[in-house]
Design a protein around this motif. Structure first.
Motif, PDB file in Angstrom:
ATOM      1  N   ARG A 204      44.978 -15.147  37.094  1.00 20.56           N
ATOM      2  CA  ARG A 204      43.556 -16.500  37.778  1.00 20.56           C
ATOM      3  C   ARG A 204      43.039 -16.931  38.585  1.00 20.56           C
ATOM      4  O   ARG A 204      43.796 -17.115  39.005  1.00 20.56           O
ATOM      5  CB  ARG A 204      43.556 -17.076  36.081  1.00 20.56           C
ATOM      6  N   VAL A 205      42.162 -17.460  38.902  1.00 20.29           N
ATOM      7  CA  VAL A 205      41.543 -18.625  40.061  1.00 20.29           C
ATOM      8  C   VAL A 205      41.502 -20.009  39.611  1.00 20.29           C
ATOM      9  O   VAL A 205      40.799 -20.166  38.456  1.00 20.29           O
ATOM     10  CB  VAL A 205      41.142 -18.355  40.791  1.00 20.29           C
ATOM     11  N   ASN A 206      42.056 -20.632  39.835  1.00 15.39           N
ATOM     12  CA  ASN A 206      41.625 -21.992  39.714  1.00 15.39           C
ATOM     13  C   ASN A 206      40.232 -22.641  40.565  1.00 15.39           C
ATOM     14  O   ASN A 206      39.710 -22.566  41.687  1.00 15.39           O
ATOM     15  CB  ASN A 206      42.297 -23.109  39.676  1.00 15.39           C
ATOM     16  N   ILE A 207      39.055 -23.407  39.509  1.00 16.27           N
ATOM     17  CA  ILE A 207      37.991 -23.758  40.123  1.00 16.27           C
ATOM     18  C   ILE A 207      37.536 -24.821  39.978  1.00 16.27           C
ATOM     19  O   ILE A 207      37.494 -24.885  38.983  1.00 16.27           O
ATOM     20  CB  ILE A 207      36.795 -22.257  39.921  1.00 16.27           C
ATOM     21  N   ILE A 208      37.753 -26.524  41.184  1.00 16.07           N
ATOM     22  CA  ILE A 208      37.532 -27.871  41.009  1.00 16.07           C
ATOM     23  C   ILE A 208      36.138 -27.448  41.479  1.00 16.07           C
ATOM     24  O   ILE A 208      35.698 -27.676  42.902  1.00 16.07           O
ATOM     25  CB  ILE A 208      38.514 -28.059  41.372  1.00 16.07           C
ATOM     26  N   PRO A 209      35.117 -27.743  40.662  1.00 18.31           N
ATOM     27  CA  PRO A 209      33.333 -27.633  41.316  1.00 18.31           C
ATOM     28  C   PRO A 209      33.483 -28.950  42.133  1.00 18.31           C
ATOM     29  O   PRO A 209      32.338 -28.474  43.081  1.00 18.31           O
ATOM     30  CB  PRO A 209      32.802 -26.449  40.462  1.00 18.31           C
ATOM     31  N   GLY A 210      33.821 -29.942  41.271  1.00 17.50           N
ATOM     32  CA  GLY A 210      33.413 -31.149  42.070  1.00 17.50           C
ATOM     33  C   GLY A 210      32.439 -31.992  41.223  1.00 17.50           C
ATOM     34  O   GLY A 210      31.916 -30.930  40.417  1.00 17.50           O
ATOM     35  N   MET A 211      31.273 -33.013  41.872  1.00 19.76           N
ATOM     36  CA  MET A 211      30.365 -33.441  40.959  1.00 19.76           C
ATOM     37  C   MET A 211      28.981 -32.017  41.538  1.00 19.76           C
ATOM     38  O   MET A 211      27.793 -33.032  41.944  1.00 19.76           O
ATOM     39  CB  MET A 211      30.162 -34.405  41.502  1.00 19.76           C
ATOM     40  N   LEU A 212      29.337 -31.158  41.065  1.00 21.01           N
ATOM     41  CA  LEU A 212      27.991 -30.071  40.894  1.00 21.01           C
ATOM     42  C   LEU A 212      27.490 -30.164  39.436  1.00 21.01           C
ATOM     43  O   LEU A 212      28.591 -30.680  38.469  1.00 21.01           O
ATOM     44  CB  LEU A 212      28.342 -28.342  40.615  1.00 21.01           C
ATOM     45  N   TYR A 213      25.911 -30.103  38.984  1.00 24.06           N
ATOM     46  CA  TYR A 213      25.659 -30.142  38.035  1.00 24.06           C
ATOM     47  C   TYR A 213      25.770 -28.613  37.111  1.00 24.06           C
ATOM     48  O   TYR A 213      25.988 -27.783  37.620  1.00 24.06           O
ATOM     49  CB  TYR A 213      23.348 -29.799  38.310  1.00 24.06           C
ATOM     50  N   ASN A 228      34.512 -10.157  38.817  1.00 28.84           N
ATOM     51  CA  ASN A 228      35.395  -9.228  38.223  1.00 28.84           C
ATOM     52  C   ASN A 228      36.659 -10.265  38.342  1.00 28.84           C
ATOM     53  O   ASN A 228      37.504  -9.842  37.567  1.00 28.84           O
ATOM     54  CB  ASN A 228      35.784  -7.665  38.214  1.00 28.84           C
ATOM     55  N   VAL A 229      36.563 -11.215  38.609  1.00 23.61           N
ATOM     56  CA  VAL A 229      37.630 -12.053  38.478  1.00 23.61           C
ATOM     57  C   VAL A 229      37.418 -13.875  37.397  1.00 23.61           C
ATOM     58  O   VAL A 229      36.592 -13.492  37.310  1.00 23.61           O
ATOM     59  CB  VAL A 229      37.575 -12.829  39.894  1.00 23.61           C
ATOM     60  N   GLU A 230      39.190 -13.455  36.541  1.00 21.68           N
ATOM     61  CA  GLU A 230      38.879 -14.362  35.564  1.00 21.68           C
ATOM     62  C   GLU A 230      39.239 -15.546  36.347  1.00 21.68           C
ATOM     63  O   GLU A 230      39.665 -16.027  37.388  1.00 21.68           O
ATOM     64  CB  GLU A 230      39.960 -13.583  34.601  1.00 21.68           C
ATOM     65  N   GLY A 231      38.280 -16.589  36.102  1.00 19.94           N
ATOM     66  CA  GLY A 231      39.120 -18.082  35.915  1.00 19.94           C
ATOM     67  C   GLY A 231      38.655 -19.143  35.314  1.00 19.94           C
ATOM     68  O   GLY A 231      38.017 -19.576  34.811  1.00 19.94           O
ATOM     69  N   ASN A 314      37.121 -15.697  50.823  1.00 19.15           N
ATOM     70  CA  ASN A 314      38.718 -15.956  50.730  1.00 19.15           C
ATOM     71  C   ASN A 314      38.972 -15.304  48.673  1.00 19.15           C
ATOM     72  O   ASN A 314      39.806 -14.801  48.686  1.00 19.15           O
ATOM     73  CB  ASN A 314      38.427 -17.493  50.548  1.00 19.15           C
ATOM     74  N   LEU A 315      37.640 -14.900  48.169  1.00 17.62           N
ATOM     75  CA  LEU A 315      38.214 -14.894  46.134  1.00 17.62           C
ATOM     76  C   LEU A 315      38.563 -13.314  46.708  1.00 17.62           C
ATOM     77  O   LEU A 315      40.010 -13.268  46.404  1.00 17.62           O
ATOM     78  CB  LEU A 315      36.931 -15.321  45.635  1.00 17.62           C
ATOM     79  N   SER A 316      38.423 -12.907  47.302  1.00 14.17           N
ATOM     80  CA  SER A 316      37.771 -11.449  47.731  1.00 14.17           C
ATOM     81  C   SER A 316      39.881 -11.365  48.544  1.00 14.17           C
ATOM     82  O   SER A 316      40.119 -10.421  48.013  1.00 14.17           O
ATOM     83  CB  SER A 316      37.473 -10.808  48.699  1.00 14.17           C
ATOM     84  N   ARG A 317      39.865 -11.570  49.053  1.00 12.39           N
ATOM     85  CA  ARG A 317      41.703 -11.679  49.583  1.00 12.39           C
ATOM     86  C   ARG A 317      42.467 -12.100  48.924  1.00 12.39           C
ATOM     87  O   ARG A 317      42.817 -11.335  48.820  1.00 12.39           O
ATOM     88  CB  ARG A 317      41.530 -12.471  51.352  1.00 12.39           C
TER      89      ARG A 317
END
Length: 493
Positions: A204-213, A228-231, A314-317
């Motif tokens: 899995r990957v972590n996503i820290i989006p910031g102050m997005l809506y 096809n990536v779990e996050g 970056n996600l692909s790599r």
């Protein structure tokens, strides 16, 4: 009809639209010594909000979590009012309710009693304790206070039930920083408190989006699904601050969604962390990298072609997944839209303001559209903002009609006064605090960033990714057409 004063018996509906009476018949240039924010002891039309509100935003993105504000009632009321204006949703935020006695004796009693009442009435899974200027100035020993609060609750409800409730302390003195730093501190505080063990590494990957809506977070999830990536999205407000109305609802009510505590704990086992906004979430990504060696990809926020390309590459790599044809088609549709509208966007002079990461993303996108950013302003001072801007300008400077002016910090008064000195400006990109500037200059405002409180539905519209950027492009072009294009020729486009 002008009303110089409000009648004692009120204003009837036929006279409700009160016209503003200008202080002077025409614009009077300000004293140049007082225009720079650094020369003034007062802020005029601030381009940022206090640090605690960013931390409260973050806590509301956790499943069954409630922010607990160690401060006065106004600190909570203002935040709830702001979130309600933006999201049109109720925001449950508790307060220690400081009064005069707290200023004299400190906030110990308030926090212990407040957390106890919050637990027995709402039974949250997470309490995010957010400090304020009053608590920080008094020097409240929050670590000791929270230990005492836990001990009392353990005696009353039992240690087993108390172990099911996580308490995360977020120090946010509101006399320093801004809402951006408050969110950033929350990201690190949650990960330091909950993501403490790396035992079973995952893909899995972590996503820290910031102050997005919410619309932006849903678009980020769409990109992950197509790859096809779990996050795990930390502080996922997509279903907490944009919740469906499905009565009947239980009391206490918790909206669906939000990042589960169990997933936050597993963020220490992730393959990589993507902090989409370096200033709002970068600290959390850096913590995981230093503590567990998890690779951190810090920015840029994926607005426009190049930034979205970078995120997906970056996600692909890091995952080994190919970028699918479906996303290539979305990219192609964005590029096609840019080609279709280039004759409307090229050589337009644009001013951009807001949070640093959003301004950086919007500036690059504006340059991709052939625009000239004549002025860019970050309300939150940043050590890297000017260098990031120079990096973007160096790529496109030969296409610019004028040299851009960079405001690193400062308020919107300084920004507006500079815009009034320019020979021409065609567009403003920024949040709702730019409405008066737009009207004063008679220039269209495209609303982007935080806060947007004078429009409905903007929290659902993405600006990130290829699809969000395409929607944003259309809004930019349509605003330009409304202001600059003759009505009798719009059918010829």
């Amino acid at each position: 009809m002008r009303l110089r004063e409000i009648p004692v018996d009120g204003i009837p509906y036929d006279r409700l639209c009160v016209e503003k009476i200008p202080a002077t018949p025409e614009y009077v240039p300000r004293d140049p010594e007082l225009v720079p924010a650094s020369n003034r002891s007062v802020v005029v039309n601030p381009n940022r909000i206090c640090m605690p509100i960013g931390a409260m935003w973050a806590v509301l993105g956790v499943h069954r979590a409630i922010p607990f504000v160690q401060g006065a009632q106004g600190c909570t009321t203002y935040a709830r009012y702001t979130f309600c204006r933006i999201f049109k949703e109720p925001a449950t935020i508790a307060t220690a309710s400081f009064h005069e006695d707290a200023a004299v004796f400190g906030g110990r009693k308030n926090v212990i009693e407040g957390i106890r009442n919050l637990v027995v009435r709402y039974w949250p899974e997470v309490i995010g304790v957010v400090t304020t200027c009053s608590s920080e100035i008094m020097g409240d020993d929050m670590v000791s206070f929270l230990k005492e609060a836990r001990a009392r609750l353990s005696r009353e409800i039992g240690e087993k039930k108390m172990e099911e409730i996580a308490i995360v302390l977020i120090n946010t003195p509101s006399f320093a920083g801004s809402h951006v730093e408050g969110y950033d501190r929350a990201s690190r505080a949650f990960l330091e408190s909950l993501a403490t063990t790396r035992d079973v590494p995952s893909e899995r990957v972590n996503i820290i989006p910031g102050m997005l809506y919410p619309g932006d977070i849903r678009e980020i999830r769409h990109l992950l699904e197509e790859m096809n990536v779990e996050g795990t999205v930390l502080f996922d407000i997509s279903d907490t601050l944009d919740a469906p109305l499905n009565p009947p609802q239980e009391i206490p009510y918790y909206p669906p969604g939000g990042t589960p505590v169990s997933e936050i704990r597993q963020m220490a086992n992730a393959r990589a962390t993507f902090a989409l906004q370096p200033h709002a979430g970068g600290s959390g990504a850096h913590y995981l990298e230093r503590k567990f060696g998890i690779p951190a990809f810090i920015g840029p926020v994926p607005i426009g072609v190049a930034a979205t390309d970078a995120f997906l590459q970056n996600l692909s790599r890091i995952t080994g997944r190919e970028i699918p044809a479906s996303l290539r088609d979305e990219r192609g549709r964005l590029v096609d839209a840019m080609a279709d509208t280039l004759h409307h966007t090229m050589m337009k002079r644009v001013a951009i303001f807001g949070d640093p990461d959003v301004v950086i993303g919007m500036t690059r996108f504006a340059c991709e559209l052939g625009m000239t950013p004549v002025a860019v302003s970050s309300g939150t001072p940043s050590k890297t903002f000017e260098s990031e801007m120079e990096s973007i300008f160096s790529e496109y400077r030969e296409l610019f009609l004028a040299e851009p002016r960079v405001f690193n910090g400062g308020d919107l008064f300084e920004f507006e006064e500079y815009l009034k000195t320019l020979p021409r400006i065609d567009l403003i990109l920024g949040h709702s605090k730019g409405v008066d500037i737009s009207r004063e200059l008679e220039v269209p405002l495209v609303r982007v960033g935080f806060p947007i409180y004078d429009r409905f539905g903007y929290q659902k519209k993405p600006v990130v990714g290829y699809r969000g950027s395409e929607l944003l492009l259309y809004e930019i072009v349509n605003e330009l057409l409304d202001y600059r294009y003759p009505d009798d020729r719009t059918q010829q486009l």
